[in-house]
Design a protein around this motif. Structure first.
Motif, PDB file in Angstrom:
ATOM      1  N   TYR A  76       0.890  -1.133  -0.137  1.00 54.39           N
ATOM      2  CA  TYR A  76       0.049   0.017  -0.072  1.00 54.39           C
ATOM      3  C   TYR A  76       0.834   1.248   0.108  1.00 54.39           C
ATOM      4  O   TYR A  76       0.379   2.278  -0.760  1.00 54.39           O
ATOM      5  CB  TYR A  76      -0.989   0.097   1.178  1.00 54.39           C
ATOM      6  N   HIS A  79       1.862   1.885  -3.435  1.00 52.75           N
ATOM      7  CA  HIS A  79       0.847   2.651  -4.222  1.00 52.75           C
ATOM      8  C   HIS A  79       0.789   3.832  -3.819  1.00 52.75           C
ATOM      9  O   HIS A  79       0.581   4.821  -4.683  1.00 52.75           O
ATOM     10  CB  HIS A  79      -0.621   2.079  -3.890  1.00 52.75           C
ATOM     11  N   LEU A  82       3.835   5.719  -5.606  1.00 56.08           N
ATOM     12  CA  LEU A  82       3.619   6.038  -6.962  1.00 56.08           C
ATOM     13  C   LEU A  82       2.551   7.143  -7.380  1.00 56.08           C
ATOM     14  O   LEU A  82       2.765   7.795  -8.265  1.00 56.08           O
ATOM     15  CB  LEU A  82       3.082   4.536  -7.719  1.00 56.08           C
ATOM     16  N   TYR A  83       1.618   7.085  -6.544  1.00 58.90           N
ATOM     17  CA  TYR A  83       0.507   8.333  -6.695  1.00 58.90           C
ATOM     18  C   TYR A  83       1.147   9.489  -6.656  1.00 58.90           C
ATOM     19  O   TYR A  83       0.757  10.434  -7.260  1.00 58.90           O
ATOM     20  CB  TYR A  83      -0.736   7.982  -5.958  1.00 58.90           C
ATOM     21  N   SER A  96      -2.647   5.765 -12.019  1.00 62.39           N
ATOM     22  CA  SER A  96      -1.953   5.250 -11.006  1.00 62.39           C
ATOM     23  C   SER A  96      -2.885   4.718  -9.943  1.00 62.39           C
ATOM     24  O   SER A  96      -2.560   3.775  -9.126  1.00 62.39           O
ATOM     25  CB  SER A  96      -0.859   6.219 -10.496  1.00 62.39           C
ATOM     26  N   TYR A 100      -3.703   0.327 -10.302  1.00 63.71           N
ATOM     27  CA  TYR A 100      -2.971  -0.543  -9.107  1.00 63.71           C
ATOM     28  C   TYR A 100      -4.027  -1.431  -8.505  1.00 63.71           C
ATOM     29  O   TYR A 100      -3.577  -2.700  -8.402  1.00 63.71           O
ATOM     30  CB  TYR A 100      -2.042   0.368  -8.215  1.00 63.71           C
TER      31      TYR A 100
END
Length: 607
Positions: A76, A79, A82-83, A96, A100
């Motif tokens: 998480y 994620h 990446l965001y 993104s 995911y």
């Protein structure tokens, strides 16, 4: 050639056996070692072998639960990273945010379903049928264990997009581990497989599954008895408590070893330890919280059961669920992820928070209405400070009441839609968070109506909205699952017991409303899936028991006589799809084979 005498053959075989075993080294040492092992086993199992296997079960499931949480946290965080790294380009942020969880949930569905179809869903409805004596093939097979672990990890890594938990699947995992340990027990003890011992291990495994998720051994045992056991033997009580205590203690101990906490503490951090938790007159508002949770639970259960049946009957969705389950999962998660997109509607739903962070923020003992004027900018992502998580519920164009109300409206149908996904997932934690939001909204409303507190005996004490969130979480989750132990669960999970009496009041009121009008979440799923399970009669009126057999018995029964030939058997198979056929002594009178003639004559020509 001379034929050997039978006596000589036996002597020859004995000589061969002796010669085959004589080459093994150190026969005396091996005998001594074998004797020492037998003596050690007798000493260890003098108090009973159950203690050791229950201890192993609790510790094993605690390690699996902790490692799963750790891996899910890493995924998480990846994620989130990446965001944030894609910058301010809206299209890239949207991709993104949505791709995911779609990848995670699609892989979860495809991987688990490719191994066994029994790995999808919660697992508690099927477990209830197993505990009543029904045999479900491959449901407790060890191959299902690996599929459920991998699939559940990917489901949880999708985060608050799909808003699913792990309580139900972890109960399923615990029962599978208990069955495997039971087989190991029979091999170690050199005993035949005992169904009673296996059932005792399953009962203990239920409590371990709940205890290793919330770190709550007492409520884990009580919840497993209420939700999953149609009947409960008192002799299994200590087994459940011992295994659940070992699992919960090990689960919290691992957090200390991992430097997450300084000592063993509650899983959900809250600061509700105040001298005056609630005013006596506030019990009326806690009862209102229970009534609201009960009414919303009735609506939730009805809509969830209706949608689950509708998805199975619809031509398009039924085809996707039959042939292309990952495609159905991807489409549903795409819709949910698009709605929770933070720059869009997600900013009104605190979508950047995890489920644990949702609960920590909702259990905040401060009044958000008083903190809003001093709120900082909301552009930064949620950090590690639990005292700043409440700011995710603030928005410049909406009040705290608006964001909480919007969260409740949107999550109502989103939670129901998520229950149709064919992947390993739990459904208790989402309703637990939803109930906390109901209580928080009502608590903030009471704090707004009585800013200085409720007058009682000449003293004024401020209202604590976090206490209402506790009552809402316990009341809504308890009414959905038809359980009372959720009142104790919130106290163990938060380490706060000052509100236990109003929380129990809210849970009782909510259950009184829901149990009168709707079956529980798991019983409703059993009804939709048509599993062989008889739910309890909800009504206490005597008219409910005035039901005779002829009202639901099958009248058109295809039977075979003992003298039936091949053609009669084929005709019976063509005219009926029954799995079993009664065998009669003759075509007339119709008495089952093996029935005494006197009884057949007294019972008439039908049976």
């Amino acid at each position: 050639m001379k034929r050997p005498v039978p006596g000589e053959e036996e002597e020859e075989e004995e000589r061969v056996l002796v010669s085959e075993q004589s080459w093994r080294p150190c026969p005396k040492a091996r005998r001594r070692l074998r004797g020492c092992l037998e003596w050690l086993k007798r000493q260890l199992f003098r108090v009973g072998e159950d203690w050791y296997f229950l201890f192993i079960l609790g510790v094993l499931m605690a390690i699996i639960s902790f490692m799963m949480d750790l891996l899910v946290f890493r995924l998480y965080e990846a994620h989130r990273w990446l965001y944030q790294e894609v910058g301010d380009v809206l299209v890239l942020k949207y991709l993104s945010w949505t791709i995911y969880p779609i990848v995670m949930t699609t892989f979860s569905t495809g991987f688990s379903q490719s191994i066994t179809p029994h790995s999808g869903g919660s697992g508690i409805p099927e477990l209830k049928t197993v505990l009543t004596g029904v045999v479900l093939e491959d449901y407790l097979a060890i191959k299902n264990f690996g599929a459920k672990v991998v699939g559940l990890t990917c489901t949880l890594a999708a985060g608050s997009t799909v808003f699913l938990g792990k309580v139900g699947p972890f109960v399923h995992l615990s029962t599978m581990a208990a069955v495997y340990l039971g087989k190991m027990r029979t091999s170690v003890m050199k005993e035949y497989e005992n169904k009673f011992k296996q059932n005792e291990m399953l009962v203990a495994a239920q409590a371990v599954g709940v205890a290793t998720v919330f770190g709550a051994p007492i409520s884990g045992v009580l919840f497993s008895i209420e939700v999953m056991s149609s009947h409960f033997a008192v002799r299994d009580y200590w087994r459940g408590f011992f295994a659940a205590t070992c699992g919960a203690f090990m689960f919290r101990l691992l957090a200390v070893f991992n430097s997450e906490q300084e000592t063993i503490a509650a899983i959900f951090k809250s600061d509700l330890k105040i001298d005056f938790p609630f005013d006596l007159l506030e019990t009326f508002f806690f009862a209102i919280v229970g009534a609201v949770c009960g009414l919303l639970a009735c609506a939730y259960l009805f809509c969830q059961r209706w949608l689950l049946a509708a998805v199975g009957k619809n031509r398009l969705t039924a085809k996707l669920l039959a042939t292309d389950k990952p495609v159905y999962t991807a489409l549903v998660v795409l819709l949910l992820a698009s709605i929770t997109f933070p720059p869009g509607l997600g900013q009104l739903m605190a979508s950047r928070l995890t489920m644990k962070e949702h609960l920590i923020s909702l259990f905040d003992n401060r009044t958000w209405g008083l903190l809003v004027p001093n709120a900082s900018s909301l552009a930064d992502p949620p950090g590690k400070d639990p005292w700043a998580l409440w700011q995710e519920w603030c928005h410049p164009s909406a009040t705290i009441f608006g964001t909480l109300a919007f969260f409740l409206v949107m999550k109502f149908w989103m939670l129901i839609l998520a229950t149709t996904l064919p992947l390993p997932a739990g459904y208790f934690m989402p309703v637990f968070v939803y109930g906390a939001a109901i209580g928080r909204l009502l608590g903030e409303t009471v704090a707004l109506l009585f800013p200085q507190g409720i007058h009682s005996e000449g003293a004024l004490h401020p209202v604590v909205p976090g206490g209402y969130a506790l009552a809402g979480a316990a009341a809504f989750s308890g009414s959905v699952t038809h359980s009372i132990s959720t009142a104790l669960l919130v106290c163990e999970a938060t380490g706060h017991i000052s509100h236990v009496l109003p929380v129990i009041l809210a849970v009782l009121v909510a259950n009184a409303i829901t149990q009168k009008h709707q079956p529980s979440f798991y019983d409703g799923t059993i009804i939709v899936k048509k599993l062989p399970y008889l739910p309890r009669i909800r009504s206490r009126h005597m008219a409910s028991y005035q039901v005779v057999v002829e009202e639901f018995m099958e009248r058109r029964v295809v039977a075979l006589a003992k003298s039936s030939g091949f053609e009669e058997v084929l005709a019976a198979l063509d005219t009926s799809a029954d799995a079993e056929y009664p065998v009669l002594e003759s075509a007339e009178p119709q008495a089952p084979a093996g029935t005494p003639r006197g009884e057949a004559a007294n019972s008439g020509d039908t049976w």
